[in-house]
Design an enzyme around this catalytic site. Structure first.
Site, PDB file in Angstrom:
ATOM      1  N   ASP A   1      -5.165   2.202  -4.599  1.00 32.37           N
ATOM      2  CA  ASP A   1      -6.253   1.324  -4.999  1.00 32.37           C
ATOM      3  C   ASP A   1      -5.707   0.415  -6.084  1.00 32.37           C
ATOM      4  O   ASP A   1      -4.663   0.702  -6.686  1.00 32.37           O
ATOM      5  CB  ASP A   1      -7.449   2.136  -5.505  1.00 32.37           C
ATOM      6  CG  ASP A   1      -8.761   1.360  -5.429  1.00 32.37           C
ATOM      7  OD1 ASP A   1      -9.657   1.782  -4.684  1.00 32.37           O
ATOM      8  OD2 ASP A   1      -8.872   0.336  -6.121  1.00 32.37           O
TER       9      ASP A   1
ATOM     10  N   PRO B   1     -11.983  -3.192   0.767  1.00 33.90           N
ATOM     11  CA  PRO B   1     -12.752  -4.387   1.156  1.00 33.90           C
ATOM     12  C   PRO B   1     -11.808  -5.508   1.549  1.00 33.90           C
ATOM     13  O   PRO B   1     -10.685  -5.604   1.055  1.00 33.90           O
ATOM     14  CB  PRO B   1     -13.518  -4.733  -0.125  1.00 33.90           C
ATOM     15  CG  PRO B   1     -12.663  -4.190  -1.232  1.00 33.90           C
ATOM     16  CD  PRO B   1     -12.029  -2.939  -0.684  1.00 33.90           C
TER      17      PRO B   1
ATOM     18  N   ALA C   1     -12.468  -0.317   8.066  1.00 35.59           N
ATOM     19  CA  ALA C   1     -12.860  -1.267   7.013  1.00 35.59           C
ATOM     20  C   ALA C   1     -13.093  -2.652   7.606  1.00 35.59           C
ATOM     21  O   ALA C   1     -14.221  -3.014   7.941  1.00 35.59           O
ATOM     22  CB  ALA C   1     -11.796  -1.296   5.921  1.00 35.59           C
ATOM     23  N   ARG C   2     -12.026  -3.445   7.743  1.00 34.30           N
ATOM     24  CA  ARG C   2     -12.094  -4.762   8.367  1.00 34.30           C
ATOM     25  C   ARG C   2     -10.805  -5.002   9.151  1.00 34.30           C
ATOM     26  O   ARG C   2      -9.704  -4.676   8.681  1.00 34.30           O
ATOM     27  CB  ARG C   2     -12.271  -5.864   7.319  1.00 34.30           C
ATOM     28  CG  ARG C   2     -13.690  -6.004   6.783  1.00 34.30           C
ATOM     29  CD  ARG C   2     -14.643  -6.538   7.832  1.00 34.30           C
ATOM     30  NE  ARG C   2     -15.990  -6.760   7.335  1.00 34.30           N
ATOM     31  CZ  ARG C   2     -16.962  -5.845   7.323  1.00 34.30           C
ATOM     32  NH1 ARG C   2     -16.726  -4.626   7.779  1.00 34.30           N
ATOM     33  NH2 ARG C   2     -18.168  -6.144   6.878  1.00 34.30           N
TER      34      ARG C   2
ATOM     35  N   GLU D   1     -13.643  -9.514  16.570  1.00 33.72           N
ATOM     36  CA  GLU D   1     -14.267  -8.457  17.358  1.00 33.72           C
ATOM     37  C   GLU D   1     -15.554  -8.900  18.042  1.00 33.72           C
ATOM     38  O   GLU D   1     -15.958  -8.312  19.058  1.00 33.72           O
ATOM     39  CB  GLU D   1     -14.555  -7.245  16.474  1.00 33.72           C
ATOM     40  CG  GLU D   1     -15.519  -7.508  15.338  1.00 33.72           C
ATOM     41  CD  GLU D   1     -15.665  -6.301  14.411  1.00 33.72           C
ATOM     42  OE1 GLU D   1     -16.806  -5.911  14.152  1.00 33.72           O
ATOM     43  OE2 GLU D   1     -14.635  -5.753  13.971  1.00 33.72           O
TER      44      GLU D   1
ATOM     45  N   HIS E   1     -17.384  -0.835  16.352  1.00 31.65           N
ATOM     46  CA  HIS E   1     -18.025  -1.029  15.047  1.00 31.65           C
ATOM     47  C   HIS E   1     -19.294  -0.178  14.945  1.00 31.65           C
ATOM     48  O   HIS E   1     -20.397  -0.691  14.708  1.00 31.65           O
ATOM     49  CB  HIS E   1     -18.345  -2.506  14.795  1.00 31.65           C
ATOM     50  CG  HIS E   1     -18.314  -2.872  13.342  1.00 31.65           C
ATOM     51  ND1 HIS E   1     -17.797  -4.046  12.864  1.00 31.65           N
ATOM     52  CD2 HIS E   1     -18.742  -2.201  12.240  1.00 31.65           C
ATOM     53  CE1 HIS E   1     -17.896  -4.093  11.546  1.00 31.65           C
ATOM     54  NE2 HIS E   1     -18.476  -2.972  11.142  1.00 31.65           N
TER      55      HIS E   1
END
Length: 336
Positions: A176, A208, A236-237, A266, A300
């Site tokens: 992190d 994020p 996450a993304r 997506e 998702h």
């Protein structure tokens, strides 16, 4: 006069929750479709809009909302990269999000995906579905209590997943931008991204996505540093991972497995059903689906649990209530 909210991306099973949690008696226009350029006109009679991920809230659509007099553009998600914040500010719109809902929802999915790859259950069930019941060397596996798991992004979701692995006896490392003191009862230590890649048997991403700052943070170089039996999970993304590098590593047996609940672009496939013989509109997603069961793709669905749904709807309604009664926006998203 009743306040009318256009809510995009509301599945049929979600509709009763929207109605039952509507304690402020909003006039809800529940729309099953995600927002696109072709259905923006559905909210012409609305006072506000509530979005979810994969809705297209770009300048074009925000401009139309401005024409309709809509000033509140809220999303019921943690992420907000589907909203053009520059355009929203230009049109005098307020944007709020849901900063958190049941962290276990996404954490449990990531944990499940990892275990499917770790114990080769996706491979085994794929074979038995084809009436092949022989046990082969590919099914051989270590055990979690002898393994190291890395968590990228030690927020609420990352911490929830870390506790699951810790409960099974795994060694847990984390990466992190800052050390999260609250997690030190579970995380052995915070390390660099490179050390995480080199040491971990499983890596799960919960960071994020910040546009222009951390695209493909899981780069080809990071993937090449992972163990050839290593497993990479992304809930996450999609923008955080170099999918071409993942595909190459899987094909060359330099990566043990990959699972994702999120992908780049997506919206081209998620929410749609294709004929088995039909070509997908995205070549990268095609490649990943063709690599099943080494690659597991889910559409998702990380937040599709009852506690998560209740949390995101309740917080969204509170966001509207505070905006309308106090002109207050505690969960506002502002372009930095």
């Amino acid at each position: 006069m009743t306040f009318r909210i256009g809510c995009y991306g509301v599945h049929s099973y979600e509709a009763p929750y929207f109605e039952n949690l509507n304690k402020y008696n909003y006039d809800l226009k529940l729309l099953p479709e995600f927002l696109t350029h072709d259905n923006i006109d559905l909210i012409e009679d609305c006072d506000a809009v509530l979005l979810r991920g994969n809705c297209i809230a770009d300048r074009q659509n925000l401009s139309k909302m401005a024409e309709y007099g809509i000033k509140l553009v809220f999303t019921r998600t943690v992420g907000f990269d589907h909203i053009d914040l520059d355009a929203a500010a230009e049109f005098g719109m307020k944007v709020t999000r849901v900063p958190g809902y049941s962290p276990r929802s996404v954490a449990e999915l990531a944990f499940t995906q990892a275990m499917m790859l770790f114990r080769h259950t996706a491979l085994a069930t794929n074979r038995t579905s084809q009436k092949q019941f022989k046990v082969t060397p590919e099914f051989f596996s270590p055990e979690i209590h002898e393994s190291t798991v890395g968590i990228i992004g030690m927020g609420n979701i990352g911490y929830a997943e870390a506790k699951m692995w810790k409960a099974l006896g795994a060694r847990v490392l984390a990466y992190d931008l800052s050390v999260k003191e609250f997690s030190l009862d579970t995380v052995e230590k915070f390390v660099s991204l490179e050390e995480l890649a080199q040491e971990c048997d499983i890596i799960s991403i919960h960071a994020p996505y910040v546009r222009g700052k951390n695209e493909q943070m899981i780069s080809r170089d990071i993937i090449n540093q992972m163990k050839p039996t290593g497993i990479l999970i992304n809930t996450a993304r999609g923008e955080l991972v170099d999918h071409d590098a993942v595909i190459d590593a899987l094909k060359e047996n330099c990566l043990g497995g990959f699972a994702a609940d999120v992908l780049v672009d997506e919206s081209q496939v998620f929410g749609h059903n294709f004929d088995p013989s039909e070509k997908l509109p995205n070549e990268t997603i095609t490649e990943l689906t063709n690599l099943y069961p080494k690659a597991i793709i889910t559409p998702h669905m990380g937040s599709l649990t009852k506690p998560a749904l209740e949390g995101m709807i309740t917080t969204s309604f509170e966001n509207f209530h505070l905006a309308l009664t106090e002109d207050s926006y505690p969960n506002e998203v502002i372009k930095k």
